[in-house]
Design a protein around this motif. Structure first.
Motif, PDB file in Angstrom:
ATOM      1  N   ARG A 171       3.727   2.352  -6.717  1.00  0.00           N
ATOM      2  CA  ARG A 171       3.609   1.143  -5.900  1.00  0.00           C
ATOM      3  C   ARG A 171       4.928   0.832  -5.196  1.00  0.00           C
ATOM      4  NH1 ARG A 171       5.342  -3.788  -6.140  1.00  0.00           N
ATOM      5  NH2 ARG A 171       6.210  -3.512  -8.243  1.00  0.00           N
ATOM      6  N   ALA A 174       5.751   3.427  -2.489  1.00  0.00           N
ATOM      7  CA  ALA A 174       4.933   3.270  -1.287  1.00  0.00           C
ATOM      8  C   ALA A 174       5.468   2.167  -0.385  1.00  0.00           C
ATOM      9  CB  ALA A 174       3.489   2.974  -1.678  1.00  0.00           C
ATOM     10  N   ALA A 175       6.049   1.132  -0.980  1.00  0.00           N
ATOM     11  CA  ALA A 175       6.561   0.013  -0.195  1.00  0.00           C
ATOM     12  C   ALA A 175       7.764   0.406   0.654  1.00  0.00           C
ATOM     13  CB  ALA A 175       6.929  -1.146  -1.121  1.00  0.00           C
ATOM     14  N   SER A 177       8.058   3.614   1.899  1.00  0.00           N
ATOM     15  CA  SER A 177       7.674   4.828   2.609  1.00  0.00           C
ATOM     16  C   SER A 177       6.931   4.494   3.901  1.00  0.00           C
ATOM     17  CB  SER A 177       6.776   5.696   1.712  1.00  0.00           C
ATOM     18  OG  SER A 177       7.453   6.026   0.511  1.00  0.00           O
ATOM     19  N   PRO A 178       6.882   5.423   4.855  1.00  0.00           N
ATOM     20  CA  PRO A 178       6.113   5.191   6.080  1.00  0.00           C
ATOM     21  C   PRO A 178       4.635   5.035   5.759  1.00  0.00           C
ATOM     22  CG  PRO A 178       7.550   7.110   6.291  1.00  0.00           C
ATOM     23  CD  PRO A 178       7.568   6.725   4.856  1.00  0.00           C
ATOM     24  N   PRO A 179       3.869   4.385   6.632  1.00  0.00           N
ATOM     25  CA  PRO A 179       2.426   4.256   6.403  1.00  0.00           C
ATOM     26  C   PRO A 179       1.782   5.639   6.287  1.00  0.00           C
ATOM     27  CG  PRO A 179       3.141   2.870   8.233  1.00  0.00           C
ATOM     28  CD  PRO A 179       4.307   3.740   7.881  1.00  0.00           C
ATOM     29  N   PRO A 180       0.771   5.782   5.438  1.00  0.00           N
ATOM     30  CA  PRO A 180       0.108   7.080   5.302  1.00  0.00           C
ATOM     31  C   PRO A 180      -0.666   7.434   6.569  1.00  0.00           C
ATOM     32  CG  PRO A 180      -1.073   5.400   4.073  1.00  0.00           C
ATOM     33  CD  PRO A 180       0.191   4.767   4.552  1.00  0.00           C
ATOM     34  N   GLU A 182      -3.740   8.502   9.124  1.00  0.00           N
ATOM     35  CA  GLU A 182      -5.115   8.020   9.249  1.00  0.00           C
ATOM     36  C   GLU A 182      -6.043   8.887   8.390  1.00  0.00           C
ATOM     37  OE1 GLU A 182      -8.441   7.169  12.759  1.00  0.00           O
ATOM     38  OE2 GLU A 182      -6.429   7.884  13.257  1.00  0.00           O
ATOM     39  N   SER A 186      -6.015   6.969  -1.053  1.00  0.00           N
ATOM     40  CA  SER A 186      -5.013   6.823  -2.104  1.00  0.00           C
ATOM     41  C   SER A 186      -5.446   7.545  -3.376  1.00  0.00           C
ATOM     42  CB  SER A 186      -4.782   5.353  -2.422  1.00  0.00           C
ATOM     43  OG  SER A 186      -3.983   5.218  -3.599  1.00  0.00           O
TER      44      SER A 186
END
Length: 287
Positions: A171, A174-175, A177-180, A182, A186
């Motif tokens: 968690r 992820a905060a 990191s770049p957005p995953p 498209e 998860s």
């Protein structure tokens, strides 16, 4: 047919297929450094799920053998499959050193298990492995396909928003990191019971054949929690990526402080490191 013969086509197919994006992630760093802190829990889990002599076992997303080696030591015939070539090579070394001729490791993709025969295994195990593959419905279908009727699938999956160690590492990482991309699904959705049920139902397994239990892995390390955090920072792919992104944004110190507080708060040992992490144990009976 011996396991080694079963998997020869899979190794060739893996070499010829396009690289799974997860391969780069799990070949980054050296997860064996982290896995060393998980050995005791791996052995305990193999005992709890009833691995017995003579069983044909597939360990999917096996890493370097945290559950595959103890399963083979209990007399099962074990095949370990992982997307990361470096971890497969490390597993082969560990099997040789342990003298386990009933254990083989091969490179493979949990989304299709190309080259693995239908209904070839009594037990398919995936502990924090297949959950990271990008197409979860394909993963469920592949696991069901290679399990004999009446055989079992056992998964260990981290749980979203769980307060214990690994869910919180992922968690926090992820905060930063770049957005995953498209279409990204998860891996933590494998820790949500209705989603697990849906995936196996689409693979032909009725809901009544699934059961769920909360279980615990413990990371044990002979040095302080900050030293174990350093291993995650330098050798665990998701955390490495988070630190690289944080460094680009001038936030690496902030990320390190947040993770260090987590490791120290959850440590239950006075003179070393002992960090429990709750996971969802999924058990499936294949019809």
């Amino acid at each position: 047919m011996p396991i080694a013969e079963q998997m020869q086509p899979a190794a060739a197919n893996a070499a010829a297929s396009p690289v799974n994006p997860n391969q780069a992630l799990w070949e980054k760093g050296d997860f064996t450094r982290i896995a060393a802190s998980m050995r005791e829990s791996g052995e305990a889990l193999v005992e709890r799920i009833g691995v017995a002599p003579g069983l044909k076992v597939l360990d999917l997303g096996c890493g370097d053998g945290t559950t595959a080696l103890p399963a083979a030591r209990r007399g099962a015939e074990v095949l370990g499959v992982d997307i990361a070539r470096n971890l497969v090579e490390a597993g082969k070394r560990r099997a040789r050193e342990a003298g386990l001729s009933n254990l083989r490791f091969e490179v493979g993709d949990a989304c299709n298990l190309a080259g693995v025969p239908d209904r070839g295994f009594d037990l398919v195990v995936s502990i924090f492995g297949a959950m990271f593959a990008p197409r979860p419905f394909d993963v469920a279908k592949a696991m069901v396909r290679v399990t004999r009727p009446g055989g079992r699938i056992v998964m260990g999956n981290w749980i979203p928003n769980d307060p214990t160690l690994v869910a919180q590492i992922l968690r926090i990482s992820a905060a930063y990191s770049p957005p995953p991309p498209e279409g990204f699904v998860s891996p933590m959705t494998w820790g949500v019971e209705p989603q697990v049920i849906e995936r196996f139902e689409q693979a032909g397994v009725p809901k009544t054949n699934l059961s769920f239990e909360r279980d615990t892995y413990v990371f044990r390390y002979p040095r302080p929690p900050s030293d174990l955090l350093d291993l995650f920072r330098h050798y665990y792919g998701p955390t490495m990526n988070a630190f690289e992104a944080a460094e680009r944004n001038g936030r690496a110190d902030e990320l390190h402080a947040e993770l260090r507080a987590l490791f120290e708060a959850q440590n239950t040992s006075r003179d070393a490191t002992s960090l429990p992490a709750t996971f969802l144990r999924v058990s499936v009976i294949v019809p």
